[in-house]
Design an enzyme around this catalytic site. Structure first.
Site, PDB file in Angstrom:
ATOM      1  N   GLY A  94       0.891  -1.181  -0.021  1.00  0.00           N
ATOM      2  CA  GLY A  94       0.130  -0.007  -0.065  1.00  0.00           C
ATOM      3  C   GLY A  94       0.805   1.258  -0.092  1.00  0.00           C
ATOM      4  N   HIS A 101       9.035   6.130   4.214  1.00  0.00           N
ATOM      5  CA  HIS A 101       8.729   6.638   5.382  1.00  0.00           C
ATOM      6  C   HIS A 101       7.818   5.698   6.305  1.00  0.00           C
ATOM      7  CE1 HIS A 101       5.553   6.456   2.156  1.00  0.00           C
ATOM      8  NE2 HIS A 101       4.809   6.360   3.122  1.00  0.00           N
ATOM      9  N   HIS A 103       4.975   5.589   9.273  1.00  0.00           N
ATOM     10  CA  HIS A 103       3.696   6.220   9.889  1.00  0.00           C
ATOM     11  C   HIS A 103       3.748   5.759  11.466  1.00  0.00           C
ATOM     12  CE1 HIS A 103       1.330   6.531   5.940  1.00  0.00           C
ATOM     13  NE2 HIS A 103       2.379   5.532   5.514  1.00  0.00           N
TER      14      HIS A 103
HETATM   15  P1  AMP Z   1       2.049   5.516   2.032  1.00  0.00           P
HETATM   16  O1  AMP Z   1       0.615   5.337   1.327  1.00  0.00           O
HETATM   17  O2  AMP Z   1       2.415   4.688   3.085  1.00  0.00           O
HETATM   18  O3  AMP Z   1       3.059   5.543   0.707  1.00  0.00           O
HETATM   19  O4  AMP Z   1       1.835   7.068   2.631  1.00  0.00           O
HETATM   20  C1  AMP Z   1       2.038   8.322   1.886  1.00  0.00           C
HETATM   21  C2  AMP Z   1       1.311   9.022   3.027  1.00  0.00           C
HETATM   22  O5  AMP Z   1       1.809  10.505   2.571  1.00  0.00           O
HETATM   23  C3  AMP Z   1      -0.125   9.166   3.209  1.00  0.00           C
HETATM   24  O6  AMP Z   1      -0.476   9.179   4.237  1.00  0.00           O
HETATM   25  C4  AMP Z   1      -0.403  10.828   2.470  1.00  0.00           C
HETATM   26  O7  AMP Z   1      -1.556  11.243   3.256  1.00  0.00           O
HETATM   27  C5  AMP Z   1       1.020  11.449   2.730  1.00  0.00           C
HETATM   28  N1  AMP Z   1       1.199  12.600   2.270  1.00  0.00           N
HETATM   29  C6  AMP Z   1       1.211  12.888   0.824  1.00  0.00           C
HETATM   30  N2  AMP Z   1       1.564  14.012   0.416  1.00  0.00           N
HETATM   31  C7  AMP Z   1       1.960  14.759   1.716  1.00  0.00           C
HETATM   32  C8  AMP Z   1       2.349  16.020   2.040  1.00  0.00           C
HETATM   33  N3  AMP Z   1       2.619  16.855   1.166  1.00  0.00           N
HETATM   34  N4  AMP Z   1       2.564  16.408   3.331  1.00  0.00           N
HETATM   35  C9  AMP Z   1       2.285  15.385   4.501  1.00  0.00           C
HETATM   36  N5  AMP Z   1       1.697  14.080   4.136  1.00  0.00           N
HETATM   37  C10 AMP Z   1       1.437  13.739   2.637  1.00  0.00           C
END
Ligand code: AMP
Ligand code: ZN
Length: 115
Positions: A94, A101, A103
């Site tokens: 996902g 990153h 979470h």
């Molecule tokens: P993933 O699906 O694990 O790759 O998570 C990517 C995360 O990045 C998601 O939870 C998004 O809401 C978050 N996200 C995307 N763009 C930004 C942004 N500019 N600032 C903060 N969070 C972001």
């Protein structure tokens, strides 16, 4: 993907605004734009790394990332009730962002198994 195309690299460089919570030389913590819990923080390595599978033998990436995640959790007062750290890798995991990153999710009871 080069750092120029990468949103998280641009956040680390200060080119895109983010609500930054904590920063070290090697890692950065900021609020997720689309929070999935009362506390939802992303913790990234400052250098561009596409995901967990790209880390390979450069294991020194992990310590600053995980220490900052647990430190921010402590600062947010989450130690007592607990929290969840999630790392999505690739399509089945996902992952949508192309920069490694973790979470940090907290402030509500998490369910298991994850969706
Ligand atoms: P993933 O699906 O694990 O790759 O998570 C990517 C995360 O990045 C998601 O939870 C998004 O809401 C978050 N996200 C995307 N763009 C930004 C942004 N500019 N600032 C903060 N969070 C972001
Ligand atoms: Zn990047």
């Amino acid at each position: 993907m080069t750092p120029n195309d990468c949103i998280f690299c641009r956040i680390a460089a200060g080119e895109i605004p983010a609500r930054i919570l904590a920063r070290t030389d090697s890692a950065l913590a900021f609020h997720d734009l689309n929070p999935q819990a009362p506390h939802h923080v992303l913790v990234i390595p400052v250098p561009h790394i596409s995901g967990a599978a790209a880390v390979g033998s450069e294991t020194e990436v992990w310590a600053p990332l995980m220490s900052l995640a647990t430190e921010v959790a402590r600062q947010l007062g989450l130690d007592e009730k607990g929290y969840r750290l999630v790392l999505n890798q690739g399509q089945d995991g996902g992952q949508s962002g192309g920069h490694l990153h973790v979470h940090l999710l907290g402030g509500r009871r998490m369910s298991w198994p994850p969706g």
